[in-house]
Each structure stands twice: as structure tokens, then as C-alpha cells.
Design a protein around this motif. Structure first.
Motif, PDB file in Angstrom:
ATOM      1  N   LEU A  17       0.827  -1.211   0.000  1.00  0.00           N
ATOM      2  CA  LEU A  17       0.000   0.000   0.000  1.00  0.00           C
ATOM      3  C   LEU A  17       0.862   1.261   0.000  1.00  0.00           C
ATOM      4  O   LEU A  17       0.482   2.270  -0.605  1.00  0.00           O
ATOM      5  CB  LEU A  17      -0.949  -0.017   1.196  1.00  0.00           C
ATOM      6  N   SER A  18       2.010   1.202   0.651  1.00  0.00           N
ATOM      7  CA  SER A  18       2.925   2.345   0.622  1.00  0.00           C
ATOM      8  C   SER A  18       3.470   2.570  -0.787  1.00  0.00           C
ATOM      9  O   SER A  18       3.621   3.716  -1.232  1.00  0.00           O
ATOM     10  CB  SER A  18       4.079   2.135   1.600  1.00  0.00           C
ATOM     11  N   LEU A  19       3.754   1.491  -1.495  1.00  0.00           N
ATOM     12  CA  LEU A  19       4.221   1.625  -2.880  1.00  0.00           C
ATOM     13  C   LEU A  19       3.132   2.204  -3.776  1.00  0.00           C
ATOM     14  O   LEU A  19       3.419   3.028  -4.658  1.00  0.00           O
ATOM     15  CB  LEU A  19       4.692   0.273  -3.411  1.00  0.00           C
ATOM     16  N   ARG A  43       8.355   7.014   0.954  1.00  0.00           N
ATOM     17  CA  ARG A  43       9.655   6.591   0.433  1.00  0.00           C
ATOM     18  C   ARG A  43      10.506   5.964   1.531  1.00  0.00           C
ATOM     19  O   ARG A  43      11.242   5.009   1.293  1.00  0.00           O
ATOM     20  CB  ARG A  43      10.381   7.773  -0.200  1.00  0.00           C
ATOM     21  N   THR A  44      10.377   6.485   2.751  1.00  0.00           N
ATOM     22  CA  THR A  44      11.105   5.910   3.884  1.00  0.00           C
ATOM     23  C   THR A  44      10.616   4.498   4.184  1.00  0.00           C
ATOM     24  O   THR A  44      11.412   3.605   4.483  1.00  0.00           O
ATOM     25  CB  THR A  44      10.933   6.804   5.124  1.00  0.00           C
ATOM     26  N   VAL A  45       9.308   4.288   4.080  1.00  0.00           N
ATOM     27  CA  VAL A  45       8.744   2.958   4.344  1.00  0.00           C
ATOM     28  C   VAL A  45       9.179   1.965   3.278  1.00  0.00           C
ATOM     29  O   VAL A  45       9.488   0.809   3.578  1.00  0.00           O
ATOM     30  CB  VAL A  45       7.196   3.031   4.421  1.00  0.00           C
ATOM     31  N   LEU A  66      12.164   0.405 -10.635  1.00  0.00           N
ATOM     32  CA  LEU A  66      12.295  -0.348  -9.387  1.00  0.00           C
ATOM     33  C   LEU A  66      11.014  -0.350  -8.568  1.00  0.00           C
ATOM     34  O   LEU A  66      10.701  -1.340  -7.914  1.00  0.00           O
ATOM     35  CB  LEU A  66      13.445   0.207  -8.539  1.00  0.00           C
ATOM     36  N   GLY A  67      10.258   0.728  -8.592  1.00  0.00           N
ATOM     37  CA  GLY A  67       9.006   0.785  -7.841  1.00  0.00           C
ATOM     38  C   GLY A  67       8.010  -0.250  -8.332  1.00  0.00           C
ATOM     39  O   GLY A  67       7.374  -0.947  -7.534  1.00  0.00           O
TER      40      GLY A  67
END
Length: 115
Positions: A17-19, A43-45, A66-67
Motif C-alpha cells: 500500500l505504501s508503494l 519513500r522511507t517505508v 524499481l518501484g
């Protein structure tokens, strides 16, 4: 083992979900995304996953991809963890509180599909 699989699945959900959120903010914020505080938090997560992928993938894989690659891998690990959790709930932990709701939904789906 059930707790370990559940933790892996939960971590995959958080990172996945962070991505997704990071990708949405990447599109919406544009060039100013590095100044966007929510983007920096996401981005930190996700940075441990993307850094590990950068280390593993060959150099011809662009950083921009990469994402998407990270999301694909996190999704596959999440899917695997879900299958393993279902397998454990069906065999060893059928009376475990974490498995009762999952097994109930699984049986309802089997009944609806006619199996």
C-alpha cells in the motif's frame, strides 16, 4: 509458523500500500515530489525494499522501474503468504482464532461456486 506467515503477509500489505501511495504521489506531485512530506514518509517505508532490489537487479534495470518491480515482488510474496496461511489453517490450525474467520469465508466461497 502461523504467526510468522501472518507477519510476512501484514508487512507485504503495508509495503504494498505504501508503494501504491508513493506511485500516486509520484504522478500527482511531479517534480516537486521531493518536497512533499507524505511522499518522503512513503519513500522511507519502501526504501528497504527498493534498496534491496537495486542491489539484486542488474544495472540495466532503470531506477524508474524499481518501484513497479518492488510492487510485483511484494505482491507475489503477499500472495504466497496468503496461500501458506490458508494451507496452515486448513491442516494444522483449524481451531486457531486467526483461522476461524478465514475458514468461514473460504467455505462460503466454496459453497457459492458449487464445489
Amino acid at each position: 509458523m502461523l504467526q510468522f506467515i501472518s507477519i510476512v503477509k501484514l508487512l507485504c500489505e503495508i509495503v504494498g500500500l505504501s508503494l501504491i501511495g508513493q506511485g500516486i504521489l509520484y504522478v500527482l506531485a511531479g517534480a516537486n515530489r521531493e518536497k512533499n512530506f507524505p511522499y518522503l514518509i512513503l519513500r522511507t517505508v519502501t526504501s528497504p525494499v527498493t534498496k534491496a532490489l537495486r542491489w539484486v537487479t542488474p544495472r540495466f534495470v532503470l531506477d524508474q522501474h524499481l518501484g513497479l518491480l518492488a510492487f510485483l515482488i511484494v505482491f507475489l510474496v503477499w500472495f504466497w503468504a496468503g496461500q501458506q496461511k490458508l494451507k496452515l489453517c486448513l491442516t494444522e490450525y483449524s481451531t486457531h482464532p486467526a483461522c476461524t474467520a478465514m475458514l468461514q469465508k473460504y467455505e462460503e466461497r466454496l459453497q457459492r461456486s458449487g464445489q
